[in-house]
Design an enzyme around this catalytic site. Sequence first.
Site, mmCIF file in Angstrom:
data_model
loop_
_atom_site.group_PDB
_atom_site.id
_atom_site.type_symbol
_atom_site.label_atom_id
_atom_site.label_comp_id
_atom_site.label_asym_id
_atom_site.label_seq_id
_atom_site.Cartn_x
_atom_site.Cartn_y
_atom_site.Cartn_z
ATOM 1 N N HIS A 114 0.849 -1.191 0.000
ATOM 2 C CA HIS A 114 0.000 0.000 0.000
ATOM 3 C C HIS A 114 0.881 1.236 0.000
ATOM 4 O O HIS A 114 1.946 1.242 0.623
ATOM 5 C CB HIS A 114 -0.921 0.020 1.241
ATOM 6 C CG HIS A 114 -2.060 0.964 1.090
ATOM 7 N ND1 HIS A 114 -1.951 2.298 1.432
ATOM 8 C CD2 HIS A 114 -3.301 0.783 0.597
ATOM 9 C CE1 HIS A 114 -3.100 2.889 1.162
ATOM 10 N NE2 HIS A 114 -3.942 1.999 0.653
ATOM 11 N N ASP A 128 -8.033 -5.386 -0.038
ATOM 12 C CA ASP A 128 -8.485 -6.219 -1.160
ATOM 13 C C ASP A 128 -8.035 -7.670 -1.045
ATOM 14 O O ASP A 128 -8.517 -8.525 -1.784
ATOM 15 C CB ASP A 128 -7.991 -5.618 -2.481
ATOM 16 C CG ASP A 128 -8.777 -4.372 -2.837
ATOM 17 O OD1 ASP A 128 -9.937 -4.283 -2.406
ATOM 18 O OD2 ASP A 128 -8.245 -3.488 -3.520
HETATM 19 N N1 ACO Z 1 4.218 -7.793 -4.727
HETATM 20 C C1 ACO Z 1 5.549 -7.747 -4.898
HETATM 21 N N2 ACO Z 1 6.299 -6.646 -4.770
HETATM 22 C C2 ACO Z 1 5.661 -5.508 -4.446
HETATM 23 C C3 ACO Z 1 4.262 -5.462 -4.249
HETATM 24 C C4 ACO Z 1 3.538 -6.661 -4.392
HETATM 25 N N3 ACO Z 1 2.222 -6.689 -4.220
HETATM 26 N N4 ACO Z 1 3.888 -4.202 -3.957
HETATM 27 C C5 ACO Z 1 5.007 -3.471 -3.971
HETATM 28 N N5 ACO Z 1 6.085 -4.241 -4.271
HETATM 29 C C6 ACO Z 1 7.491 -3.818 -4.329
HETATM 30 C C7 ACO Z 1 7.759 -3.056 -5.617
HETATM 31 O O1 ACO Z 1 8.211 -3.923 -6.633
HETATM 32 C C8 ACO Z 1 8.818 -2.075 -5.167
HETATM 33 O O2 ACO Z 1 10.047 -2.755 -5.119
HETATM 34 P P1 ACO Z 1 11.417 -1.966 -5.440
HETATM 35 O O3 ACO Z 1 11.520 -0.875 -4.412
HETATM 36 O O4 ACO Z 1 12.468 -3.017 -5.301
HETATM 37 O O5 ACO Z 1 11.270 -1.429 -6.830
HETATM 38 C C9 ACO Z 1 8.416 -1.745 -3.728
HETATM 39 O O6 ACO Z 1 7.692 -2.893 -3.274
HETATM 40 C C10 ACO Z 1 7.550 -0.497 -3.603
HETATM 41 O O7 ACO Z 1 6.441 -0.657 -4.471
HETATM 42 P P2 ACO Z 1 5.797 0.522 -5.311
HETATM 43 O O8 ACO Z 1 5.023 -0.052 -6.444
HETATM 44 O O9 ACO Z 1 6.858 1.534 -5.636
HETATM 45 O O10 ACO Z 1 4.852 1.144 -4.213
HETATM 46 P P3 ACO Z 1 3.629 2.093 -4.490
HETATM 47 O O11 ACO Z 1 3.351 2.795 -3.237
HETATM 48 O O12 ACO Z 1 3.863 2.899 -5.709
HETATM 49 O O13 ACO Z 1 2.435 1.069 -4.870
HETATM 50 C C11 ACO Z 1 0.699 -0.536 -4.676
HETATM 51 C C12 ACO Z 1 1.493 0.592 -3.972
HETATM 52 C C13 ACO Z 1 0.235 -0.053 -6.050
HETATM 53 C C14 ACO Z 1 -0.536 -0.840 -3.840
HETATM 54 C C15 ACO Z 1 1.607 -1.785 -4.788
HETATM 55 O O14 ACO Z 1 1.982 -2.236 -3.512
HETATM 56 C C16 ACO Z 1 0.942 -2.917 -5.569
HETATM 57 O O15 ACO Z 1 1.038 -2.944 -6.806
HETATM 58 N N6 ACO Z 1 0.221 -3.861 -4.886
HETATM 59 C C17 ACO Z 1 -0.510 -4.906 -5.559
HETATM 60 C C18 ACO Z 1 -1.858 -4.358 -6.054
HETATM 61 C C19 ACO Z 1 -2.843 -4.106 -4.943
HETATM 62 O O16 ACO Z 1 -3.026 -4.935 -4.060
HETATM 63 N N7 ACO Z 1 -3.539 -2.956 -5.016
HETATM 64 C C20 ACO Z 1 -4.556 -2.570 -4.043
HETATM 65 C C21 ACO Z 1 -4.072 -1.448 -3.163
HETATM 66 S S1 ACO Z 1 -5.274 -1.035 -1.956
HETATM 67 C C22 ACO Z 1 -6.452 -0.190 -2.783
HETATM 68 O O17 ACO Z 1 -6.209 0.552 -3.693
HETATM 69 C C23 ACO Z 1 -7.825 -0.382 -2.404
#
Ligand code: ACO
Length: 420
Positions: A303, A360
């Site tokens: 998140h 979620d």
């Molecule tokens: N699985 C694996 N790796 C992950 C995940 C995941 N679910 N989420 C984040 N990471 C990693 C990224 O690859 C990144 O790694 P790095 O620093 O080595 O490049 C690091 O963690 C940070 O992730 P970002 O994508 O930069 O974080 P951001 O804050 O931009 O994104 C998000 C947050 C979009 C929720 C992300 O965690 C994600 O894609 N999760 C999966 C989708 C999801 O569950 N979405 C629902 C969110 S809640 C809602 O909107 C109701």
Amino acid sequence: MCSFVNFNINGYHYKLPVIYGTFCDKAINISQLRENTGFITFDPGFKNTGITKSSISFIDGEKGELLYRGYPIEQIINKCSFIETSYLILNGELPDTAQLKYFSEKIKKLNHIHVKINQILDQIPNSYHPMGILSYLTYILDTFINSLEEKEEEMYLHLLAKLPMLAALTYRKKIGLPPLPTYADYHLDYISNLLKMFFSIPNKSYKQNPIIVDALNKVLILHADHEQNCSTTTVRLLGSAHAGLFSSISAGMSALWGKLHGGANQAVIEMLENILKSGGNIKKWIEKAKNKKDPFRLMGFGHRIYKNFDPRARIAKKVAENVIQKLGISDPIFELAKNIEENALKDSYFVEKKLYPNIDFYSGIIYQAIGIPKDMFTVMFALGRLSGWIAHWKEMKFNREPIARPRQIYIGYKKRNIEN
Ligand code: ACO
């Protein structure tokens, strides 16, 4: 607490004002930065950018806390219904008995839709995703309401009354049920009405199951507001351009549909089903999620704001456990989800990056237990988030926020001439 920050650019000294929030959250006010220094800030994804002052909800991402109008989500979930929560989000205070009665009855009076909506829905191919249909129907809804003649407050109630009907019609069309509910049952509360509109079958009286009513009440409360998330920001941005309320909410739905946002609830169940189908090797899928060359992410994990547990996920897990147990369902998907959570939270990749289950990860399991199909999950999320979107729209208008128009750093061609 300092009221200014000092900094130097190219030997010049500047002072920028600091803004503080209720919990000492702090921001540097850069609104005059370009005018005074020639610089803009660069912040893709708005990771460090506050776009407004808001008093609707508050997240402490480090502690894993969520407040609606000051009340902790853990108290709201135990003491309030979804309709009370919607009132709170919209109006700032919990309703007393008379206010709740008035609010609920006003909504019920608007629980009808124009018959032409059914005709329009008939023209939409069944293969369309329910989120696209809901967003479209919301967009055209104000054509059927005399929005020019009615007060804005009345339009909020129209939306609260009619969105569950549009969702129910979308669902019924999908599964081939007749579009029975062009109006709702005046004797039922908001959630019971919603369920009846979804699931009632002609010539059979619909029997409410209090376990299902309770679970739906709770999961929709968990969705009610979440400060400046992507869909809410979308609603505010459109509103700032003086687009209409219905089209702004419709755009918010389109943003919510995205898999990284609300669309994750459908993506989570699809992922869990795939994992199960392919033999349930959790370790293999966790490795896949960690592999930077693999686009796969563990859906329902991570998140932008929560760097500790998402309190909504904790509650959703309990609600899922409760509804599954009380309905006597055996759900291998839920068992798998709990197993994945346990394994991921022991893995240094997830620990170091502070990736925890989000709402979620478990909400789809609740929806599935109460009979909502996968492609309707994000629609349910939208029904829950509606009061939040409207409250942000109201706040944006009240603040008289300027049109949202970010800047950019141009990296294209230099000025050049077209050759003959
Ligand atoms: N699985 C694996 N790796 C992950 C995940 C995941 N679910 N989420 C984040 N990471 C990693 C990224 O690859 C990144 O790694 P790095 O620093 O080595 O490049 C690091 O963690 C940070 O992730 P970002 O994508 O930069 O974080 P951001 O804050 O931009 O994104 C998000 C947050 C979009 C929720 C992300 O965690 C994600 O894609 N999760 C999966 C989708 C999801 O569950 N979405 C629902 C969110 S809640 C809602 O909107 C109701």
